[in-house]
Design an enzyme around this catalytic site. Sequence first.
Site, PDB file in Angstrom:
ATOM      1  N   ASP A  80      -3.541  -6.518  17.498  1.00  0.00           N
ATOM      2  CA  ASP A  80      -2.077  -6.358  17.851  1.00  0.00           C
ATOM      3  C   ASP A  80      -1.880  -5.038  17.283  1.00  0.00           C
ATOM      4  OD1 ASP A  80       0.364  -5.746  16.003  1.00  0.00           O
ATOM      5  OD2 ASP A  80       0.067  -6.966  14.540  1.00  0.00           O
TER       6      ASP A  80
ATOM      7  N   LYS B 201       2.818   4.647  19.108  1.00  0.00           N
ATOM      8  CA  LYS B 201       3.528   3.142  19.488  1.00  0.00           C
ATOM      9  C   LYS B 201       4.461   3.608  20.316  1.00  0.00           C
ATOM     10  CE  LYS B 201       4.014  -2.031  18.835  1.00  0.00           C
ATOM     11  NZ  LYS B 201       3.601  -2.720  18.181  1.00  0.00           N
TER      12      LYS B 201
ATOM     13  N   GLU C 126       5.605  -9.508  20.773  1.00  0.00           N
ATOM     14  CA  GLU C 126       5.649 -10.039  19.275  1.00  0.00           C
ATOM     15  C   GLU C 126       5.958 -11.477  18.575  1.00  0.00           C
ATOM     16  OE1 GLU C 126       6.245  -5.575  17.544  1.00  0.00           O
ATOM     17  OE2 GLU C 126       3.985  -5.002  18.197  1.00  0.00           O
TER      18      GLU C 126
ATOM     19  N   ASP D   1      11.488  -9.162  11.542  1.00  0.00           N
ATOM     20  CA  ASP D   1      10.345  -7.769  11.591  1.00  0.00           C
ATOM     21  C   ASP D   1       9.973  -7.135  10.850  1.00  0.00           C
ATOM     22  OD1 ASP D   1       7.740  -6.915  11.736  1.00  0.00           O
ATOM     23  OD2 ASP D   1       7.425  -7.395  14.090  1.00  0.00           O
TER      24      ASP D   1
END
Length: 444
Positions: free
Chosen positions: A37, A100, A203, A225
């Site tokens: 991850d 990211k 994800e 999330d």
Amino acid sequence: MAGAMAILGSSILALLLAGYLAQQYLPPPKPKVIGVDLGTTYCSVGVFQPGSGKVEVIADKAGRKSLPSVVLFTDQGILVGYEAQELADANPLNTVYDAKRFIGKRFTQEELSTESSRYQFKILYNKGDAEFSVFANESLRISPEYIGSLLLLELKRMAEQYLGIPVSKAVISVPAEFDERQRNHTVKAAQLAGLDILRVINEPTAAAMAYGLHKVDVFNVLVVDLGGGTLDVSLLNKQGGMFLTRAMAGNNQLGGQDFNQRLLQFLFKQFHQRYGTVPTQKQDVHHLRQAVEAAKLNLTLYDSVQIRVPLSLPDSSVGGGEDEDGGRGSTVLFEETVTRDLFEGLNRDLFEKILDPVEEVLSRGHLSRYEVDEIVLVGGSTRIPRIRQVIREFFGKEPNTSVDPDLAVVIGVAIQAGIMGGSWPLQVSALEIPNRHLQKVNFN
């Protein structure tokens, strides 16, 4: 003929019995594929253990199962993770984080200029791509995938140390809204770290797998999330072992860092009221940030916490002692009681903002809140009691909190890695149905 059939049947039975005995009494083989991850704020690595069917999220030497997604460039070398995070406030221009957000993404000059204003390190425009400018003995231009590769290389080393064997194959997760280019650049980052990516998994799908939803009879799954810097809400439809992402929404500027900042500003005001100044030394601000993060975590368990941090008073005639900027000053022990009610009050409007993307994905998915079968919480910020309460009151039901929200994605990715590596006992694999035309709605 009958004798031949009997011999064949006995042979098959012997093979099955041998397999059973091997599983029961021989040590299980080492996992062949790791699950990774690569998060915006933290990243993790896990493996599916053959035989036991359990996932082990691999910890570093200090027992920490998540690595800060932070890289610091110095004249002496490159620091990754906690070492970089510790020195970030002392060297902000050469500390890169949130890479990211930029990996594989195309920008206009105006878009990148707006985005770069949020960071202290320098971000450069290169024909639609973002690059980071740092100085370590010389000026360097660094790509987001290179930053990702350094983080992945550290995770790879952790896995190899834990397993005692070289690691070269992995499954990796990406946000559901990542387009083909962003996915390819994430794979490129892994390749730079010496990893062959067998599968890229969304994800939200990984989180659903961590909760075991690929093996049970549910249809509508909502994944919330909320991490350190971003909020992502996804609506999944599941039929059998297949997941379809029906709608996505989120806020790229809402997360645990924002909640911390509200508390930090409050403490600055309290300090100013008492001493007529605010902390200015980098080391003091760093220690105060650490205390704020610890307080936020402890407030998920307790009604109140006590913050105690030694801080400098510049240009004070009391006490003496030279500060790091060369001035004379004294040190005071700054103490403040922070209650859960205070923390919730400081962030009330931010907590309520979480419902904006939730309502959007339900609208785009043509669902009422009561038609959602499972609400899955992912990301450390979903531990905050008030956030869980907001979600519970909105849906009129308890969200699923049976899995550590910090590790849900890596657990799901590790399960998929076990499936790709042929580990037993075999799991039900989750298949994702690509939705090429789906766009994420952002509430910034």
